[in-house]
Design a protein around this motif. Sequence first.
Motif, PDB file in Angstrom:
ATOM      1  N   ARG A  87       0.938   4.748   9.589  1.00 36.06           N
ATOM      2  CA  ARG A  87       1.650   3.497   9.858  1.00 36.06           C
ATOM      3  C   ARG A  87       1.438   2.564   8.676  1.00 36.06           C
ATOM      4  NH1 ARG A  87       3.054   6.561  13.082  1.00 36.06           N
ATOM      5  NH2 ARG A  87       3.240   6.369  15.340  1.00 36.06           N
ATOM      6  N   GLY A  88       2.026   1.402   8.746  1.00 29.86           N
ATOM      7  CA  GLY A  88       1.799   0.381   7.741  1.00 29.86           C
ATOM      8  C   GLY A  88       2.359   0.735   6.384  1.00 29.86           C
ATOM      9  N   ALA A  89       1.660   0.274   5.339  1.00 27.76           N
ATOM     10  CA  ALA A  89       2.126   0.471   3.972  1.00 27.76           C
ATOM     11  C   ALA A  89       2.174   1.944   3.602  1.00 27.76           C
ATOM     12  CB  ALA A  89       1.219  -0.289   3.004  1.00 27.76           C
ATOM     13  N   ASP A  90       1.232   2.741   4.123  1.00 31.60           N
ATOM     14  CA  ASP A  90       1.252   4.178   3.857  1.00 31.60           C
ATOM     15  C   ASP A  90       2.579   4.785   4.319  1.00 31.60           C
ATOM     16  OD1 ASP A  90      -1.491   3.248   3.957  1.00 31.60           O
ATOM     17  OD2 ASP A  90      -2.070   5.355   3.837  1.00 31.60           O
ATOM     18  N   GLN A  91       2.979   4.437   5.521  1.00 31.29           N
ATOM     19  CA  GLN A  91       4.212   4.996   6.075  1.00 31.29           C
ATOM     20  C   GLN A  91       5.436   4.516   5.311  1.00 31.29           C
ATOM     21  OE1 GLN A  91       5.779   3.683   9.984  1.00 31.29           O
ATOM     22  NE2 GLN A  91       5.577   5.819  10.608  1.00 31.29           N
ATOM     23  N   THR A  92       5.423   3.255   4.905  1.00 29.90           N
ATOM     24  CA  THR A  92       6.541   2.732   4.130  1.00 29.90           C
ATOM     25  C   THR A  92       6.731   3.532   2.850  1.00 29.90           C
ATOM     26  OG1 THR A  92       6.196   0.504   4.995  1.00 29.90           O
ATOM     27  CG2 THR A  92       7.463   0.701   2.949  1.00 29.90           C
ATOM     28  N   TRP A  93       5.623   3.729   2.121  1.00 26.80           N
ATOM     29  CA  TRP A  93       5.732   4.540   0.909  1.00 26.80           C
ATOM     30  C   TRP A  93       6.226   5.935   1.237  1.00 26.80           C
ATOM     31  CZ3 TRP A  93       3.573   9.241  -0.310  1.00 26.80           C
ATOM     32  CH2 TRP A  93       3.851   9.704  -1.612  1.00 26.80           C
ATOM     33  N   ALA A  94       5.658   6.547   2.271  1.00 21.72           N
ATOM     34  CA  ALA A  94       5.979   7.930   2.599  1.00 21.72           C
ATOM     35  C   ALA A  94       7.450   8.117   2.942  1.00 21.72           C
ATOM     36  CB  ALA A  94       5.098   8.402   3.757  1.00 21.72           C
ATOM     37  N   MET A  95       8.059   7.168   3.641  1.00 20.44           N
ATOM     38  CA  MET A  95       9.469   7.300   3.988  1.00 20.44           C
ATOM     39  C   MET A  95      10.354   7.252   2.748  1.00 20.44           C
ATOM     40  SD  MET A  95       9.932   5.322   7.642  1.00 20.44           S
ATOM     41  CE  MET A  95       9.397   3.725   7.052  1.00 20.44           C
ATOM     42  N   TRP A 113       9.632  -2.890  -2.706  1.00 19.46           N
ATOM     43  CA  TRP A 113       9.724  -3.187  -1.271  1.00 19.46           C
ATOM     44  C   TRP A 113       8.395  -3.734  -0.742  1.00 19.46           C
ATOM     45  CZ3 TRP A 113      13.762  -2.781   2.276  1.00 19.46           C
ATOM     46  CH2 TRP A 113      13.403  -2.902   3.616  1.00 19.46           C
ATOM     47  N   LEU A 114       7.297  -3.057  -1.071  1.00 20.79           N
ATOM     48  CA  LEU A 114       5.989  -3.495  -0.571  1.00 20.79           C
ATOM     49  C   LEU A 114       5.571  -4.833  -1.177  1.00 20.79           C
ATOM     50  CD1 LEU A 114       4.149  -0.048  -0.639  1.00 20.79           C
ATOM     51  CD2 LEU A 114       4.730  -1.371   1.399  1.00 20.79           C
ATOM     52  N   VAL A 115       5.913  -5.057  -2.436  1.00 19.87           N
ATOM     53  CA  VAL A 115       5.549  -6.316  -3.088  1.00 19.87           C
ATOM     54  C   VAL A 115       6.309  -7.488  -2.476  1.00 19.87           C
ATOM     55  CG1 VAL A 115       5.766  -7.611  -5.251  1.00 19.87           C
ATOM     56  CG2 VAL A 115       4.822  -5.301  -5.272  1.00 19.87           C
ATOM     57  N   ALA A 150       1.848   2.254  -5.691  1.00 20.26           N
ATOM     58  CA  ALA A 150       2.689   1.477  -4.783  1.00 20.26           C
ATOM     59  C   ALA A 150       1.856   0.650  -3.823  1.00 20.26           C
ATOM     60  CB  ALA A 150       3.636   2.404  -4.015  1.00 20.26           C
ATOM     61  N   LEU A 151       0.674   1.166  -3.444  1.00 19.46           N
ATOM     62  CA  LEU A 151      -0.167   0.462  -2.487  1.00 19.46           C
ATOM     63  C   LEU A 151      -1.219  -0.426  -3.142  1.00 19.46           C
ATOM     64  CD1 LEU A 151       1.168   2.694  -0.663  1.00 19.46           C
ATOM     65  CD2 LEU A 151      -0.876   2.519   0.730  1.00 19.46           C
ATOM     66  N   GLY A 152      -1.351  -0.333  -4.448  1.00 22.62           N
ATOM     67  CA  GLY A 152      -2.320  -1.181  -5.137  1.00 22.62           C
ATOM     68  C   GLY A 152      -3.705  -0.598  -5.219  1.00 22.62           C
ATOM     69  N   ILE A 153      -3.857   0.695  -4.974  1.00 25.99           N
ATOM     70  CA  ILE A 153      -5.147   1.352  -5.133  1.00 25.99           C
ATOM     71  C   ILE A 153      -5.436   1.455  -6.628  1.00 25.99           C
ATOM     72  CG2 ILE A 153      -6.475   3.447  -4.641  1.00 25.99           C
ATOM     73  CD1 ILE A 153      -4.638   3.853  -2.211  1.00 25.99           C
ATOM     74  N   THR A 154      -6.674   1.242  -6.999  1.00 25.28           N
ATOM     75  CA  THR A 154      -7.002   0.955  -8.398  1.00 25.28           C
ATOM     76  C   THR A 154      -7.293   2.175  -9.262  1.00 25.28           C
ATOM     77  OG1 THR A 154      -9.290   0.632  -7.689  1.00 25.28           O
ATOM     78  CG2 THR A 154      -7.902  -1.334  -7.836  1.00 25.28           C
ATOM     79  N   ASP A 155      -7.095   3.375  -8.761  1.00 25.90           N
ATOM     80  CA  ASP A 155      -7.476   4.556  -9.520  1.00 25.90           C
ATOM     81  C   ASP A 155      -6.524   4.927 -10.672  1.00 25.90           C
ATOM     82  OD1 ASP A 155      -9.772   5.042  -7.893  1.00 25.90           O
ATOM     83  OD2 ASP A 155      -8.445   5.800  -6.342  1.00 25.90           O
ATOM     84  N   PRO A 156      -5.200   4.797 -10.543  1.00 24.30           N
ATOM     85  CA  PRO A 156      -4.313   5.275 -11.620  1.00 24.30           C
ATOM     86  C   PRO A 156      -4.593   4.713 -13.011  1.00 24.30           C
ATOM     87  CG  PRO A 156      -3.030   4.963  -9.631  1.00 24.30           C
ATOM     88  CD  PRO A 156      -4.405   4.422  -9.344  1.00 24.30           C
ATOM     89  N   PRO A 157      -4.865   3.404 -13.182  1.00 23.51           N
ATOM     90  CA  PRO A 157      -5.164   2.944 -14.551  1.00 23.51           C
ATOM     91  C   PRO A 157      -6.404   3.601 -15.136  1.00 23.51           C
ATOM     92  CG  PRO A 157      -4.694   1.079 -13.099  1.00 23.51           C
ATOM     93  CD  PRO A 157      -4.840   2.279 -12.233  1.00 23.51           C
ATOM     94  N   VAL A 158      -7.401   3.857 -14.298  1.00 30.61           N
ATOM     95  CA  VAL A 158      -8.625   4.496 -14.777  1.00 30.61           C
ATOM     96  C   VAL A 158      -8.360   5.962 -15.112  1.00 30.61           C
ATOM     97  CG1 VAL A 158     -11.057   4.956 -14.253  1.00 30.61           C
ATOM     98  CG2 VAL A 158      -9.949   2.915 -13.330  1.00 30.61           C
ATOM     99  N   ILE A 159      -7.594   6.645 -14.260  1.00 27.57           N
ATOM    100  CA  ILE A 159      -7.215   8.029 -14.556  1.00 27.57           C
ATOM    101  C   ILE A 159      -6.468   8.090 -15.883  1.00 27.57           C
ATOM    102  CG2 ILE A 159      -5.762   9.967 -13.809  1.00 27.57           C
ATOM    103  CD1 ILE A 159      -6.333   9.119 -10.920  1.00 27.57           C
ATOM    104  N   ALA A 160      -5.531   7.159 -16.086  1.00 26.36           N
ATOM    105  CA  ALA A 160      -4.758   7.136 -17.333  1.00 26.36           C
ATOM    106  C   ALA A 160      -5.653   6.918 -18.542  1.00 26.36           C
ATOM    107  CB  ALA A 160      -3.690   6.049 -17.257  1.00 26.36           C
TER     108      ALA A 160
END
Length: 452
Positions: free
Chosen positions: A32-40, A81-83, A196-206
């Motif tokens: 549900r919530g933001a997770d579901q929005t992204w998933a759809m 959309w989420l923003v 999309a959800l603002g989790i902070t891992d992608p910049p560090v992975i990059a």
Amino acid sequence: MSVHQHWLSPNRALAASGAFAVYAAGLAYYTRGADQTWAMWAAVAYGVTTALIFLTRRTRVSLIVPLLVSLGGALGAPLIWLVTRVQPTDEVRVISQSAKLLLQHGTPYLASGQLESYLSYNPYMPAMSIFGLPKALGATGVIADPRVWMTIVSIVLIAVAFWLVGPHLSCRSCSRNVALSTVFAASSPVIAFPLALGITDPPVIALLLVTLALAARPERRAMLAGVVLGFASAMKSTAWPAVPIIAAMFATRYGGKVALRFVGIAALVAGAVSAAMAPAALSDPATFLQNTVLFPLGLTTHHTPAASPLPGHLLAMTGPIGHWVAVGLLLAAGFGFALSLVVRPPTDARGAALRIALGLAIMFTLAPATRWGYFAYPIGLIGWLALTGQGSVPASSGSGSSSDSRPSGMVLAPAVATAGRSVAAVMVAVMAVGWSATSGLPPKLAAARTKE
């Protein structure tokens, strides 16, 4: 004359996109919530992409065309959309608050007496506050949201990483491969979902990918890897395990002095950036320790909500003794891993990438407070190896290597390349385990965003 065959063939892209569509559809149903929005959004985008790849796989249509549909539908559209329509996630609120605190008090951390709930803690290193500065400085609308800036920075850094490992400085087919790899990586659930959800891992992975790309280059330029890794370490502690691993690689290739110089550069940059981004925190190390070390380990009054049912967390749930057993196992694993760097250090950048992926996977499995999303790091590193595993195959010539030839340190050995080609299956398997582990929870709990 060189042939530049990209690893991501239409058939592999078709299989990956189909797997992404299945994963997103399952997430849309169970959360549900933001997770579901992204998933759809993502399920539709990946489904359309899969159909387009299937229909155009034997035509001259570039593979990047259907992948751009994934990028727009799995990242661009849900991000906007989420923003604009949904309340910020916990991670976004923490980053925004940390930047505001930094401007007002010279530190992104609240003191012990002000920590009233888990949302009061800031588990990130000081440089993560950069993404919240536009809003703290008065920006409004879309450009004020940290997610937008994390997305821009992550995609640019991913492109730089792929460009750095290209076989030539200037080559049309190499440029196409960089674009193809970047779009595929950025549109995959490993990067698109957390951005999309603002989790902070992608910049560090990059930043880790750029570090590995630089580490594959000749010694003098490879020292730039220390600068990049130092900045990543000032952003999030998940980058720290890469320091001793890459240092061990440099010691094997160039000797101990080069390894020490690399560590010194990384430490100096990390310290300087952290001090610049949190000058007031220097006078209150206890607060810094409580936010960035004790809280992620679950050793504070208010516990982190990162609680995926992995072995370390399951042990910690049994009580205080179980919690300390989990911490002890984590420390023991760290010691064993450090010993392995002495006994059998990695010899090149690809070996270092695999060792980082393994080390982080073990750490996330045994950590008392953990979540499935952390596995984006090892999955992303394995994906990086796959996408960079087949470089140019130069035609033989009497003149030897060309002056514009790039170092081949990131070209995979056959055995590693074979493992890399299974990245889609590994990705789906890990995500499926996490999904099945949480699917029996109440929808609200299963959908809860967890802060590191």
